[in-house]
Design an enzyme around this catalytic site. Structure first.
Site, PDB file in Angstrom:
ATOM      1  N   GLY A 129       0.913  -1.242   0.222  1.00 46.80           N
ATOM      2  CA  GLY A 129       0.192  -0.119   0.081  1.00 46.80           C
ATOM      3  C   GLY A 129       1.038   1.278   0.160  1.00 46.80           C
ATOM      4  N   GLY A 182     -14.662  -3.299   7.424  1.00 40.68           N
ATOM      5  CA  GLY A 182     -14.250  -3.135   6.069  1.00 40.68           C
ATOM      6  C   GLY A 182     -12.898  -3.369   5.601  1.00 40.68           C
ATOM      7  N   LYS A 200       2.481 -10.759  -3.114  1.00 41.26           N
ATOM      8  CA  LYS A 200       3.289  -9.643  -2.667  1.00 41.26           C
ATOM      9  C   LYS A 200       4.925 -10.186  -2.546  1.00 41.26           C
ATOM     10  CE  LYS A 200      -0.572  -7.210  -0.628  1.00 41.26           C
ATOM     11  NZ  LYS A 200      -1.334  -7.025   0.622  1.00 41.26           N
TER      12      LYS A 200
END
Lengths: 403, 403
Positions: A129, A182, A200
């Site tokens: 991210g 979420g 990743k």
């Protein structure tokens, strides 16, 4: 004027669009040029959204427009993301992606296509991210030999494990909470079974060691097998159980790459990474280790990573882009066997330290209270470690790989 | 062939020379060219060392040699490091430095000279040793607005404080130990009085906020005033006292920049940075925060940072170097007054939580055991905080700025 096209107006795509609009002044100062979102490709009709005027549904409109400099592929999945990316690269567009599945599966082909067409394929947002991992590996460690990389690369499972340790929740309860917040998808299987972490670490290992290992060759275990007692035992000596993705180059030129629940000891800098945060520790020859820590997912952290790639590429539009680094695919012979390759293993057993020290040479005792002894074997294969535990008649309360 | 000159064969300079020799194959692959150390300038006669053949004593030999592409200034101090750097930049050489004193004092002039001569002035190694801070701020955060940066930037004082907390040592004992281990200089005053951290935060702030604040305008307190009881109290609630360097842009466009002992709470990612490690937390608008952690000093970590700059510059030798970023000097009006500018303050007092809550609006209670209450005021000036403590008749056991 730098013209950008965005493929896919989902969470990340819309984050990129919003960030470009909000930070236009900063970006323009940085790239010494203006920037414009010319097209947004989405399956949906974007009528009524701020993007109505730039909505398109056909990739050909983008790839054939000579004014488009940069294409941001934020679609998810490999189909049609891979084909669209390839088409744009071949049409001389720089392509930036946040799509780890495409990079892990087809990064080699897309990097080749970028180099062949004197453009770049950039994927900072595909791993970690908002943490600048790709760029750091490429630049800060450019002149040194990376020995090993270990990371907590999946925010969802890290959140679940943090809840298990800190708040004594079960995996099921923590998962439900993560979904309510979420963090986890409705179908959390790619997180829980470690597919996400696997993609990743394959991307990071390709950069660190020059070999893109197909995910099918990676030994992958998810967090499903962790019990509350495992995390409780680790907490007794300040350690934690985390889902750790690791890659290490062995002397014989083979790559040891694996993802599994792992004991992370008290002094390891990734030990304290909790909740949805990610962290990666990179160890290089001579210069030591560096740890990067931050939000491993989320709309704006990931969009920020895409934006850093946009700026990097935009600075060179009109000039020659720096040469695209390539990824060579690894074959089976270049990947270590996880059963026979030495790494660190941990166990908590009912037996005493004396017996452990005589059975396991070099064992390091982490904790002992008469009821339970926890130890790490620093350099042993999985095969040998569990063979000795079994042959020695050990009562094993908890056991994992360790870092 | 890329020709490098090294100014100063001290700890860092010799580390750079050794790293270039040891990693020649990796470097050459990376820069797609050969690399050679052509000159080493040192006061000493280098006869008998491996560098005998390239030893020089006159900067003119280096600056006038058209074959020299990159000059690594590893001298320390500002005189003659600044003049030599300027001479080399003006002669069209790229200059790379690990010298924080020169960058903090003359970075603006040297960046100007680099841009004027189409070369680059690089200083990754001047802050945070092996941690890629400069590059990360310049690239990963290029398109976003950095709000705040907080760092533990001095390894010596962090080692001392770690020893005080973990092993109940006094500052004096811990300092003697740090000297014995080679972490602290014989004269540790620049570490203890925070001059070293001050130079580093000025360099980082210049990159984050575009203003190079003269060190004389920075409020700077060292660790001398920390007592063992301060660290003991903080440990009661999982916090730590660290020497923290901070920079933050306030709404009015003024920069709040300070270095002082600081309470770092349990969940702050720089809380767990112990011993000689450094860590920096960068908070940006929208995209959130990233923390970088690693060896903040030492021969090879710092030399590795120099090497990353060498590779970055070497890739462009023969082509146009990317445009040098500039540093503009801040004047007094652009720097906040530390007494009247709001930040977080912490105190541990004998009074109870009830009184604190009524005296300090928004106070957050960290700990309370009947004997002692610890709290943070999230948004208050130093002036007001200590005025209320005094006017309210508080028995203050410990108090610092907080992050």
């Amino acid at each position: 004027m730098i013209n950008v096209a965005i493929l896919g107006l989902g969470k990340i795509g819309s984050g990129v669009a919003e960030l470009i609009e909000k930070n236009k002044a900063i970006i323009c100062r940085e790239i010494q040029d203006r920037i414009n979102i010319k097209y947004i490709l989405d399956l949906r009709d974007l009528t009524g959204t701020p993007y109505e005027s730039c909505a398109v549904h056909d990739i050909g409109t983008i790839s054939s427009d000579p004014e488009v400099d940069i294409v941001c592929e934020m679609m998810g999945g490999t189909k049609p993301a891979f084909e669209y990316s390839l088409e744009c690269l071949r049409a001389g567009k720089n392509v930036i992606t946040s799509n780890k599945e495409v990079v892990a599966s087809f990064g080699n082909l897309l990097c080749d296509a970028a180099r062949d067409n004197n453009v770049r394929y950039m994927y900072e947002a595909s791993v970690g991210g908002g943490i600048p991992l790709i760029r750091t590996v490429k630049t800060a460690f450019a002149g040194v030999e990376i020995k090993e990389i270990n990371g907590v690369l999946n925010g969802t499972t890290n959140y679940i494990l943090t809840q298990m340790v800190n708040n004594n929740k079960t995996l099921d309860d923590a998962l439900k909470e993560a979904q309510a917040l979420g963090y986890a998808e409705a179908d959390p299987s790619a997180d829980l079974n470690a597919d996400d972490s696997c993609r990743k670490i394959c991307i990071l290992a390709a950069l660190c060691f020059g070999r893109l290992v197909p995910t099918s060759l990676v030994s992958c275990k998810g967090i499903n097998e962790i019990k509350l007692t495992d995390t409780e035992i680790a907490a007794k000596f300040g350690a934690a159980i985390k889902l750790v993705a690791s890659a290490k180059m062995h002397e014989l030129g083979k790559l040891d790459i694996r993802v599994s629940p792992c004991l992370v000891t008290k002094n390891n800098p990734i030990r304290n990474v909790d909740d949805v945060y990610n962290a990666v520790n990179i160890i290089a020859d001579l210069v030591g280790d560096v740890t990067l820590l931050g939000r491993g997912a989320g709309k704006f952290p990931t969009a920020g990573a895409v934006l850093s790639d946009i700026i990097d590429v935009a600075k060179y539009v009109g000039n020659t882009q720096p040469t695209q680094e390539l990824m060579e695919c690894a074959n089976e012979d270049e990947v270590c066997d996880e059963f026979t390759t030495n790494c660190k293993y941990y166990a908590a057993v009912k037996q005493d330290a004396q017996k452990i020290k005589s059975d396991f040479s070099g064992a390091e005792i982490l904790y002992s209270d008469g009821q339970l002894t926890a130890f790490i074997c620093p350099d042993i294969s999985r095969q040998t470690f569990y063979y000795i535990l079994e042959a020695g008649g050990y009562d094993v309360l908890s056991s994992f790989r360790a870092i």
